[in-house]
Design an enzyme around this catalytic site. Structure first.
Site, PDB file in Angstrom:
ATOM      1  N   GLY A   1       0.831  -1.197   0.000  1.00 25.27           N
ATOM      2  CA  GLY A   1       0.000   0.000   0.000  1.00 25.27           C
ATOM      3  C   GLY A   1       0.864   1.245   0.000  1.00 25.27           C
TER       4      GLY A   1
ATOM      5  N   GLN B   1       2.932   9.992   1.245  1.00 25.48           N
ATOM      6  CA  GLN B   1       4.252   9.384   1.391  1.00 25.48           C
ATOM      7  C   GLN B   1       5.199   9.751   0.253  1.00 25.48           C
ATOM      8  OE1 GLN B   1       2.360   5.318   2.071  1.00 25.48           O
ATOM      9  NE2 GLN B   1       4.262   5.106   3.194  1.00 25.48           N
TER      10      GLN B   1
ATOM     11  N   CYS C   1       5.563  -0.193   7.338  1.00 23.79           N
ATOM     12  CA  CYS C   1       5.249   0.974   6.509  1.00 23.79           C
ATOM     13  C   CYS C   1       6.481   1.350   5.710  1.00 23.79           C
ATOM     14  CB  CYS C   1       4.834   2.138   7.420  1.00 23.79           C
ATOM     15  SG  CYS C   1       4.459   3.645   6.523  1.00 23.79           S
ATOM     16  N   LEU C   2       6.284   1.672   4.431  1.00 25.65           N
ATOM     17  CA  LEU C   2       7.422   2.050   3.587  1.00 25.65           C
ATOM     18  C   LEU C   2       8.083   3.330   4.086  1.00 25.65           C
ATOM     19  CD1 LEU C   2       5.945   1.236   0.055  1.00 25.65           C
ATOM     20  CD2 LEU C   2       7.636  -0.087   1.356  1.00 25.65           C
TER      21      LEU C   2
ATOM     22  N   HIS D   1      -4.765   1.948   7.305  1.00 25.88           N
ATOM     23  CA  HIS D   1      -3.387   2.447   7.430  1.00 25.88           C
ATOM     24  C   HIS D   1      -3.128   3.566   6.403  1.00 25.88           C
ATOM     25  CE1 HIS D   1       1.142   1.518   7.859  1.00 25.88           C
ATOM     26  NE2 HIS D   1       1.078   2.324   6.804  1.00 25.88           N
ATOM     27  N   GLU D   2      -3.574   3.341   5.153  1.00 20.43           N
ATOM     28  CA  GLU D   2      -3.303   4.330   4.098  1.00 20.43           C
ATOM     29  C   GLU D   2      -4.135   5.602   4.291  1.00 20.43           C
ATOM     30  OE1 GLU D   2      -0.742   3.764   2.536  1.00 20.43           O
ATOM     31  OE2 GLU D   2      -0.629   1.610   2.901  1.00 20.43           O
TER      32      GLU D   2
ATOM     33  N   HIS E   1      -2.471   7.837   6.635  1.00 19.56           N
ATOM     34  CA  HIS E   1      -1.403   8.627   6.002  1.00 19.56           C
ATOM     35  C   HIS E   1      -1.960   9.942   5.450  1.00 19.56           C
ATOM     36  CE1 HIS E   1       2.288   6.337   6.133  1.00 19.56           C
ATOM     37  NE2 HIS E   1       1.733   5.250   5.609  1.00 19.56           N
TER      38      HIS E   1
HETATM   39 NI    NI Z   1       2.482   3.277   5.513  1.00 20.14          NI
END
Ligand code: NI
Length: 177
Positions: A46, A51, A91-92, A133-134, A137
């Protein structure tokens, strides 16, 4: 398509609240395509526009093993949630950190798709967790915000140390040439 640069915690731009997309036009579709390329390359399941430092409410997700279930959501909005789910999240933007977070197990949401058409869908389990989660963000929130302050400070120090080391390594590389 182009790969985009992913911001890392504690970059303050991850705290920006993204603005709704007024119209799903060619620029938004290009953003979606670039975000998919960036997410698959990372690799991740995701990615939110926040991000990659784009101030728009756009997320891309693919929780399939084969990378054949791409889901792009524009202006996503959770309209109902129930149940409880707790799983290890990563998370990235917080590389190498995995911690348990409690979320709703089942959600219903509204969004626009890649063509700007309204869609309503339900999600459960991993997909539901990923969508929550997204969307966090897009509101400037990270999964580590659910952890204790002490734990978050430790993660911050660890990532800052790693990024300093990466910068030093890059400088060493330059000198070596
Ligand atoms: Ni994330």
């Amino acid at each position: 398509m182009a790969k985009l640069n992913i911001l890392h915690f504690p970059d303050t731009r991850l705290r920006n609240k993204a603005k709704p997309v007024a119209q799903v036009d060619g620029a938004v579709r290009k953003l979606i395509d670039d975000m998919f390329e960036t997410m698959y390359d990372a690799p991740g399941i995701g990615l939110a526009a926040t991000q990659v430092n784009v101030d728009r409410r756009v997320i891309v997700i693919d929780v399939s093993e084969e990378h054949d279930a791409p889901l792009a959501l524009v202006n996503p909005e959770i309209v109902a949630r129930d149940g409880e789910e707790e799983m290890d999240e990563g998370c990235l933007s917080v590389p190498g950190i995995y911690e348990k977070v409690q979320r709703a197990d089942h959600i219903r949401l509204r969004a626009l798709d890649r063509d700007g058409n309204p869609l309503e869908m339900e999600a459960q389990g991993l997909l539901a967790v990923c969508i929550q989660h997204e969307i966090d963000h897009l509101d400037g929130k990270l999964f580590i915000d659910y952890l204790s302050n002490l734990k978050r400070q430790r993660i911050k120090k660890k990532l800052q140390k790693e990024s300093r080391q990466e910068r030093r390594d890059a400088e060493d590389d330059r000198r070596a040439i």
